[in-house]
Design a protein around this motif. Structure first.
Motif, PDB file in Angstrom:
ATOM      1  N   SER A 115       0.830  -1.208   0.000  1.00 37.71           N
ATOM      2  CA  SER A 115       0.000   0.000   0.000  1.00 37.71           C
ATOM      3  C   SER A 115       0.863   1.256   0.000  1.00 37.71           C
ATOM      4  O   SER A 115       0.497   2.278  -0.604  1.00 37.71           O
ATOM      5  N   LYS A 116       2.017   1.186   0.635  1.00 40.84           N
ATOM      6  CA  LYS A 116       2.941   2.322   0.634  1.00 40.84           C
ATOM      7  C   LYS A 116       3.533   2.507  -0.767  1.00 40.84           C
ATOM      8  O   LYS A 116       3.652   3.633  -1.258  1.00 40.84           O
ATOM      9  N   ALA A 117       3.911   1.397  -1.417  1.00 40.76           N
ATOM     10  CA  ALA A 117       4.441   1.476  -2.782  1.00 40.76           C
ATOM     11  C   ALA A 117       3.401   2.072  -3.734  1.00 40.76           C
ATOM     12  O   ALA A 117       3.733   2.873  -4.621  1.00 40.76           O
ATOM     13  N   GLU A 118       2.154   1.695  -3.543  1.00 41.26           N
ATOM     14  CA  GLU A 118       1.073   2.249  -4.382  1.00 41.26           C
ATOM     15  C   GLU A 118       0.916   3.739  -4.128  1.00 41.26           C
ATOM     16  O   GLU A 118       0.772   4.538  -5.069  1.00 41.26           O
ATOM     17  N   ALA A 119       0.961   4.130  -2.853  1.00 41.06           N
ATOM     18  CA  ALA A 119       0.813   5.547  -2.517  1.00 41.06           C
ATOM     19  C   ALA A 119       1.958   6.383  -3.083  1.00 41.06           C
ATOM     20  O   ALA A 119       1.767   7.551  -3.456  1.00 41.06           O
ATOM     21  N   LEU A 120       3.138   5.784  -3.165  1.00 43.53           N
ATOM     22  CA  LEU A 120       4.308   6.484  -3.712  1.00 43.53           C
ATOM     23  C   LEU A 120       4.338   6.458  -5.241  1.00 43.53           C
ATOM     24  O   LEU A 120       5.198   7.098  -5.853  1.00 43.53           O
ATOM     25  N   GLY A 121       3.425   5.717  -5.860  1.00 42.36           N
ATOM     26  CA  GLY A 121       3.389   5.629  -7.312  1.00 42.36           C
ATOM     27  C   GLY A 121       4.487   4.766  -7.890  1.00 42.36           C
ATOM     28  O   GLY A 121       4.914   4.965  -9.035  1.00 42.36           O
ATOM     29  N   TRP A 202      17.631 -11.779  11.253  1.00 39.46           N
ATOM     30  CA  TRP A 202      16.983 -11.182  12.425  1.00 39.46           C
ATOM     31  C   TRP A 202      16.102 -10.010  12.001  1.00 39.46           C
ATOM     32  O   TRP A 202      15.007  -9.820  12.535  1.00 39.46           O
ATOM     33  N   LEU A 203      16.559  -9.226  11.036  1.00 38.17           N
ATOM     34  CA  LEU A 203      15.790  -8.070  10.575  1.00 38.17           C
ATOM     35  C   LEU A 203      14.468  -8.522   9.952  1.00 38.17           C
ATOM     36  O   LEU A 203      13.421  -7.911  10.189  1.00 38.17           O
ATOM     37  N   ALA A 204      14.513  -9.592   9.153  1.00 39.32           N
ATOM     38  CA  ALA A 204      13.288 -10.126   8.552  1.00 39.32           C
ATOM     39  C   ALA A 204      12.332 -10.626   9.629  1.00 39.32           C
ATOM     40  O   ALA A 204      11.109 -10.411   9.547  1.00 39.32           O
ATOM     41  N   ASP A 205      12.881 -11.291  10.650  1.00 37.33           N
ATOM     42  CA  ASP A 205      12.038 -11.748  11.757  1.00 37.33           C
ATOM     43  C   ASP A 205      11.422 -10.573  12.498  1.00 37.33           C
ATOM     44  O   ASP A 205      10.260 -10.635  12.932  1.00 37.33           O
ATOM     45  N   LEU A 206      12.186  -9.486  12.653  1.00 33.65           N
ATOM     46  CA  LEU A 206      11.647  -8.293  13.295  1.00 33.65           C
ATOM     47  C   LEU A 206      10.442  -7.774  12.517  1.00 33.65           C
ATOM     48  O   LEU A 206       9.421  -7.401  13.106  1.00 33.65           O
ATOM     49  N   TYR A 207      10.555  -7.765  11.189  1.00 33.04           N
ATOM     50  CA  TYR A 207       9.441  -7.256  10.375  1.00 33.04           C
ATOM     51  C   TYR A 207       8.185  -8.107  10.565  1.00 33.04           C
ATOM     52  O   TYR A 207       7.097  -7.576  10.818  1.00 33.04           O
ATOM     53  N   THR A 208       8.335  -9.435  10.463  1.00 34.31           N
ATOM     54  CA  THR A 208       7.158 -10.292  10.574  1.00 34.31           C
ATOM     55  C   THR A 208       6.612 -10.330  12.001  1.00 34.31           C
ATOM     56  O   THR A 208       5.389 -10.307  12.198  1.00 34.31           O
ATOM     57  N   ASP A 209       7.488 -10.387  12.996  1.00 36.52           N
ATOM     58  CA  ASP A 209       7.018 -10.399  14.387  1.00 36.52           C
ATOM     59  C   ASP A 209       6.273  -9.103  14.719  1.00 36.52           C
ATOM     60  O   ASP A 209       5.240  -9.119  15.391  1.00 36.52           O
ATOM     61  N   LEU A 216       3.474  -1.956  11.708  1.00 27.22           N
ATOM     62  CA  LEU A 216       3.807  -2.110  10.294  1.00 27.22           C
ATOM     63  C   LEU A 216       4.892  -1.117   9.902  1.00 27.22           C
ATOM     64  O   LEU A 216       4.662   0.091   9.892  1.00 27.22           O
ATOM     65  N   TYR A 217       6.064  -1.639   9.607  1.00 28.14           N
ATOM     66  CA  TYR A 217       7.132  -0.786   9.089  1.00 28.14           C
ATOM     67  C   TYR A 217       6.891  -0.527   7.604  1.00 28.14           C
ATOM     68  O   TYR A 217       6.243  -1.310   6.903  1.00 28.14           O
ATOM     69  N   ASP A 218       7.433   0.581   7.105  1.00 30.29           N
ATOM     70  CA  ASP A 218       7.232   0.942   5.698  1.00 30.29           C
ATOM     71  C   ASP A 218       7.942   0.003   4.748  1.00 30.29           C
ATOM     72  O   ASP A 218       7.397  -0.367   3.695  1.00 30.29           O
ATOM     73  N   ALA A 219       9.186  -0.366   5.071  1.00 29.84           N
ATOM     74  CA  ALA A 219      10.017  -1.038   4.073  1.00 29.84           C
ATOM     75  C   ALA A 219      11.205  -1.717   4.730  1.00 29.84           C
ATOM     76  O   ALA A 219      11.511  -1.474   5.907  1.00 29.84           O
ATOM     77  N   ILE A 235       1.908 -13.370   4.107  1.00 29.00           N
ATOM     78  CA  ILE A 235       0.690 -13.807   3.429  1.00 29.00           C
ATOM     79  C   ILE A 235       0.012 -14.910   4.235  1.00 29.00           C
ATOM     80  O   ILE A 235      -1.216 -14.955   4.353  1.00 29.00           O
ATOM     81  N   GLY A 236       0.819 -15.794   4.825  1.00 28.57           N
ATOM     82  CA  GLY A 236       0.262 -16.845   5.679  1.00 28.57           C
ATOM     83  C   GLY A 236      -0.463 -16.289   6.893  1.00 28.57           C
ATOM     84  O   GLY A 236      -1.404 -16.911   7.407  1.00 28.57           O
ATOM     85  N   MET A 237      -0.025 -15.110   7.358  1.00 27.35           N
ATOM     86  CA  MET A 237      -0.673 -14.459   8.513  1.00 27.35           C
ATOM     87  C   MET A 237      -1.825 -13.562   8.086  1.00 27.35           C
ATOM     88  O   MET A 237      -2.465 -12.945   8.928  1.00 27.35           O
ATOM     89  N   GLY A 238      -2.058 -13.467   6.766  1.00 26.82           N
ATOM     90  CA  GLY A 238      -3.093 -12.573   6.277  1.00 26.82           C
ATOM     91  C   GLY A 238      -2.669 -11.120   6.296  1.00 26.82           C
ATOM     92  O   GLY A 238      -3.517 -10.220   6.325  1.00 26.82           O
ATOM     93  N   LYS A 239      -1.349 -10.884   6.262  1.00 21.44           N
ATOM     94  CA  LYS A 239      -0.816  -9.525   6.305  1.00 21.44           C
ATOM     95  C   LYS A 239      -0.386  -9.075   4.910  1.00 21.44           C
ATOM     96  O   LYS A 239      -0.166  -9.879   4.015  1.00 21.44           O
ATOM     97  N   GLU A 240      -0.228  -7.782   4.777  1.00 23.00           N
ATOM     98  CA  GLU A 240       0.156  -7.169   3.514  1.00 23.00           C
ATOM     99  C   GLU A 240       1.600  -7.516   3.150  1.00 23.00           C
ATOM    100  O   GLU A 240       2.499  -7.406   3.983  1.00 23.00           O
TER     101      GLU A 240
END
Length: 523
Positions: A115-121, A202-209, A216-219, A235-240
């Motif tokens: 949704s952020k990528a869409e908002a940024l065009g 660890w950074l990827a785990d931080l994002y999903t956790d 929700l972090y931007d990026a 996607i498995g969690m039903g998240k964006e």
């Protein structure tokens, strides 16, 4: 889990093909690897099982692996598996690594919440580093990124920023890094860092956790394959999902090489390594590795594209040309000393009675290392005058609060003042954390810093966690609380505090220097 089961099945098939049903006694074999390879570990373990070998993995930042190769002590493990051969070329001056062989390729790209990528065009069109810079400057984009002085993914993103700022010139020369406009552009890009770490996994785990908790972090800058793993979880969690942005002016590509380190344990160990490499490069296993999102050049295999989030490992990307090792080292020093986002760090030092003796000695030695620019500079962990430091000695209460910047003279003053502290009294690490949090809330222009509280303790504290966490939740931004263990440490409370605040605990009992260097990468 389905991917891991599938990969394990493929690995077993390949191992049987290569080794037959050999289950005899094999060697003990250890690998130090970048965290991005956790998904590959089960494949290696299946091969080891078929060989009757005992295999172990240790995970370190890729640049930490390089620094260990450079050190007098060297690498303890039998094999290194960093993200990129660049760092072996740069740091392995003693030529300890043999038979370095690429297993796959992974470009480092920017995953942006869709949704952020869409908002940024940015959906469905080329995106350049200048577009990312404009979004950061406007306050529209903040991102997670590993430390460029600890992790290959952060270094790759940083070097791509430098390449773009230099107009993508074919060869970066030492003098190029001194240009004020280049430094200004890259520093402005790095101002977009919201959380840092020393580990891409660890950074990827931080994002999903965090997403599972509603944050929700931007990026996030990370490997293309790690973004796939992250999106599978989201996607498995039903998240964006995160939308894949491949900067059109160039990205750095990791070649995931594994190499042998000979410790003189006999020819059978090197033979085992060579068989492992042959196995990893065999067709069935390469197919399994490709299914994780890694690229297999000329292999004719690739993971299934998912255009919903712009993932396609068959698409061509523009690769930047990596500078010479001396220029990369200059660039890393520049990052650490001038361009990275400044840190706001509170160091809670446990001087309770249980730290008397060895614990106090370790703590004082740690301060002498941490605030010695010559020592920290050697391992790319130095402070800068833009950094803000709080040192808070405590026992059952906060004894005092020492404030300083990363200026060398102020660092020396901190060492002198801490040297006057001695162990005695009870323990309440939460009182220290609360004092630090209160001071941070009052810091002018707080968003311009990366804040962190670091508690250095043996972990034996009165439990006032509920009161502190209530205060922590009411404070924005949420400040991570890291731990470093000393002496006869009990990690229970530190682990709970780190988990609640999206941080982690580092073991300082055996190698305090490495623990401090590691925690600096998260701040």
């Amino acid at each position: 889990m389905m991917i891991r089961t599938f990969l394990t099945s493929l690995a077993l098939t390949a191992a049987l093909a290569l080794t037959g049903c050999n289950s005899g006694a094999g060697p003990k074999f250890s690998i130090v690897s970048g965290s991005e390879n956790t998904v590959i570990q089960p494949i290696v373990e299946e091969f080891c099982k078929q060989k009757g070998a005992t295999c172990s993995f240790t995970y370190e930042g890729t640049l930490d692996i390089g620094l260990a190769l450079q050190s007098d002590k060297g690498i303890e493990q039998d094999a290194v598996w960093p993200a990129s051969s660049v760092w072996v070329d740069m740091f392995d001056t003693k030529r300890r690594v043999k038979s370095l062989t690429s297993i796959a390729q992974m470009p480092v790209i920017l995953g942006v919440r869709k949704s952020k990528a869409e908002a940024l065009g940015w959906v469905g069109k080329p995106v350049y580093m200048k577009d990312i810079l404009a979004a950061v400057k406007s306050g529209s984009l903040r991102f997670l990124m590993t430390s460029a002085t600890q992790s290959n993914s952060g270094a790759s993103a940083y070097l791509a920023m430098l390449s773009s700022a230099l107009g993508n010139k074919p060869v970066v020369e030492p003098g190029d890094l001194d240009k004020p406009d280049v430094q200004g552009t890259v520093k402005a890009l790095l101002a977009g860092v919201e959380r840092s770490s020393g580990s891409s996994g660890w950074l990827a785990d931080l994002y999903t956790d965090s997403a599972s908790k509603g944050t929700l972090y931007d990026a996030m800058w990370n490997y293309e394959a790690v973004l796939k793993e992250t999106n599978d979880k989201l996607i498995g969690m039903g998240k964006e999902p995160l939308y894949a942005i491949y900067p059109a002016d160039g990205v750095a590509i990791a070649d995931s090489p594994i190499g042998f380190v000979d410790h003189g344990r006999g020819p059978e160990v090197e033979t085992f390594f060579n068989e492992l490499v042959a196995y990893l490069r065999s067709a069935p296993v390469q197919k399994g590795i490709a299914d994780t999102g890694r690229r297999i050049p000329l292999g004719g295999v690739a993971a299934k594209a998912d255009l919903n989030w712009n993932f396609d490992p068959t698409q061509l990307v523009t690769a930047i040309r990596m500078p010479e090792p001396a220029v990369i080292r200059q660039a890393l020093d520049l990052y650490q000393s001038a361009l990275r986002k400044p840190s706001l760090t509170a160091l809670c030092l446990d001087f309770s009675g249980s730290m008397e003796g060895k614990g106090e000695t370790q703590l004082q030695a740690a301060m002498q290392f941490l605030f010695n620019p010559d020592e920290t500079g050697r391992v790319l962990a130095q402070w800068t005058p833009a950094d803000r430091i709080m040192v808070v000695p405590f026992d059952s209460r906060v004894r005092t609060t020492l404030l300083a910047t990363g200026d060398p003279a102020q660092q020396k003053s901190l060492v002198d003042k801490v040297s006057l502290q001695h162990a005695g009294g009870g323990t309440d690490m939460y009182a220290c954390a609360s004092r630090a949090l209160g001071r941070m809330k009052d810091t002018p222009n707080l968003p311009s810093y990366l804040p962190a509280i670091v508690i250095m303790t043996d972990g034996k504290s009165e439990d006032a966690s509920r009161e502190f966490l209530d205060e922590w939740r009411a404070t924005n931004p949420h400040v991570p609380v890291f731990g470093i263990t000393f002496g006869d440490a009990d990690k229970t409370q530190l682990d709970a505090l780190a988990k609640a605040t999206s941080a982690r605990v580092f073991d300082g009992r055996d190698d305090l220097v490495s623990a401090f260097r590691a925690v600096r990468g998260y701040n």
